[in-house]
Design an enzyme around this catalytic site. Structure first.
Site, PDB file in Angstrom:
ATOM      1  N   GLU A  77       0.816  -1.214   0.000  1.00 18.36           N
ATOM      2  CA  GLU A  77       0.000   0.000   0.000  1.00 18.36           C
ATOM      3  C   GLU A  77       0.854   1.270   0.000  1.00 18.36           C
ATOM      4  O   GLU A  77       1.140   1.825   1.059  1.00 18.36           O
ATOM      5  CB  GLU A  77      -0.937   0.014   1.212  1.00 18.36           C
ATOM      6  N   LYS A 114      -2.923  -2.170  -2.932  1.00 20.09           N
ATOM      7  CA  LYS A 114      -3.876  -1.221  -2.351  1.00 20.09           C
ATOM      8  C   LYS A 114      -3.244   0.157  -2.510  1.00 20.09           C
ATOM      9  O   LYS A 114      -2.118   0.379  -2.042  1.00 20.09           O
ATOM     10  CB  LYS A 114      -4.159  -1.525  -0.880  1.00 20.09           C
TER      11      LYS A 114
END
Length: 439
Positions: free
Chosen positions: A262, A304
């Site tokens: 992420e 993500k």
């Protein structure tokens, strides 16, 4: 006589250099004289020109020349340390997370973070209140129709559902929702960077992941926040954060957990959309290069990531379609096709804007191979907390369930490109400029 036969002294050096250069060109021309190509050679060259090496697998590049590491000088760039069985397990989990029309509910706030949200609306921050609230997020009727996974705080791994009596990881699996975990991380400010940060948490990560897997987790998530500003993100911040994400991913896969990586670019600032595109390309291309260098199995990972957006204070307006095009353009330019899914975080966007942008992204994403969905926390949860105001410290679980079910339907529709925004939802509308007060 010498003066009539030889050039002046001032001309001798230039003439000597010219003669030397001419001799070199002749020798190079002879040495590199092209040889005639036979039919087989022509056919081989034409075939090679039509074969594009897979960006996502250095192994494929090496196999073309039968030299496994020919394109990976100075880097591992190989996932042979993983057994076929481990790869199959990782790919199965990643593919399930990337189920079309389903997304991730991010419930991984630590006790301190969720405590601030509780206290802001008059709810006492106790372990039992945190448990009851998160059980509602998991067990809302119909939630499993829209969710493929849930990211948990380590505390939640060891809590039980009072409905089934099972620990939450097993209860989630029984509902068809895969449980994952956010390892405990600490933010460290990089000196000399004007406030840029790196996450610390690699020490003892393998041992912690063993515990999380034993508790039922099948994936993990590591967030690396970055900012856009004057000279930011710096090359140092990008390299430090993306190398750490790659090492985390490598360790996760070695322990049998799918890594969700992420990189999170903040919405703060007045940067325009074009600047955001450049920054996100720099960050993501560095991330994928680092993952390949570390030998991460790309098919067993999930991205993500923030949506590519102008800064909140950007004075230039953008339509939701322009923002969607920017996001898909970034993916097309650097995203490995081997990664099965992208789950966008909300990152300071409200549900209306996040859903409008996600549905527009999916409408633009006609020929791309990735499943593009959501992994939202604040966009889904902040409206739920507001329901607690004026309730005397009680958590109105029934009201929360009803609103949460509607929110998940909106998110799922956006992941399918079917959500219908209202008005300017999803567009970037510049903040209002205060007009000077007339004297």
């Amino acid at each position: 006589r010498l003066s009539t036969c030889c050039p002046p002294a001032t001309m001798r050096l230039p003439l000597l250099l010219l003669a030397t250069a001419a001799t070199t060109l002749v020798l190079v021309g002879v040495w590199h004289r092209p040889q005639p190509l036979g039919t087989a050679a022509v056919r081989a060259r034409t075939t090679a020109r039509g074969v594009l090496p897979s960006f996502s697998r250095c192994k494929t590049i090496s196999s073309i020349s039968n030299r496994r590491n020919a394109m990976c000088v100075g880097a591992q760039c190989d996932d042979r340390h993983l057994s076929p069985e481990r790869k199959a397990e990782l790919k199965s989990v990643a593919d399930y997370i990337a189920t079309s029309g389903k997304g991730i509910t991010a419930c991984d706030e630590g006790p301190g973070t969720i405590g601030m949200r509780f206290e802001a609306v008059g709810v006492t921050n106790t372990e039992e209140n945190r448990r009851k609230y998160r059980q509602m997020l998991f067990e809302t009727p119909g939630a499993s129709d829209y969710l493929s996974a849930a990211i948990l705080d380590p505390e939640t791994l060891h809590q039980k559902s009072d409905t089934s009596g099972k620990l939450f990881p097993q209860a989630l699996k029984d509902m068809g929702i895969l449980p994952g975990v956010k390892p405990h991380l600490k933010v460290y400010t990089l000196p000399g960077t004007g406030g840029e940060t790196v996450m610390q948490g690699l020490d003892s990560l393998a041992a912690r992941l063993k515990e999380y897997k034993a508790a039922g987790a099948v994936f993990a998530k590591w967030r690396s926040p970055l900012i856009i500003g004057e000279g930011q993100p710096s090359e140092l911040a990008i390299r430090a954060n993306m190398e750490d994400l790659a090492r985390y991913a490598l360790i996760c896969q070695d322990e049998g957990l799918v890594p969700i990586v992420e990189p999170d670019v903040s919405l703060k600032g007045d940067h325009d959309l074009e600047t955001a595109i450049v920054a996100n390309l720099r960050i993501q291309s560095t991330l994928y290069k680092a993952m390949l260098d570390h030998g991460v199995y790309m098919e067993g990972t999930i991205l993500k990531v923030n949506m590519v957006n102008p800064g909140k204070s950007c004075p230039k307006p953008y339509t939701v379609e322009e923002i969607a095009e920017a996001n898909v353009d970034v993916l097309r330019q650097c995203m490995p096709v081997a990664i099965p899914g992208v789950n966008y975080l909300s990152g300071g966007q409200n549900l209306e804007d996040a859903a409008a942008r996600l549905t527009a992204i999916n409408k633009v994403n006609k020929n791309c191979p990735w499943n593009l969905s959501f992994s939202w926390s604040a966009a889904l949860q902040m409206p739920l907390f507001e329901l607690c105001r004026g309730k005397g410290g009680e958590i109105p679980l029934a009201e929360m369930e009803a609103l949460y079910a509607k929110e998940l339907k909106i998110a799922s529709d956006a992941a399918n490109g079917l959500h219908t925004p209202v008005g300017t939802e999803g567009a970037h509308v510049p903040p209002a400029v205060k007009q000077p007060v007339a004297a």
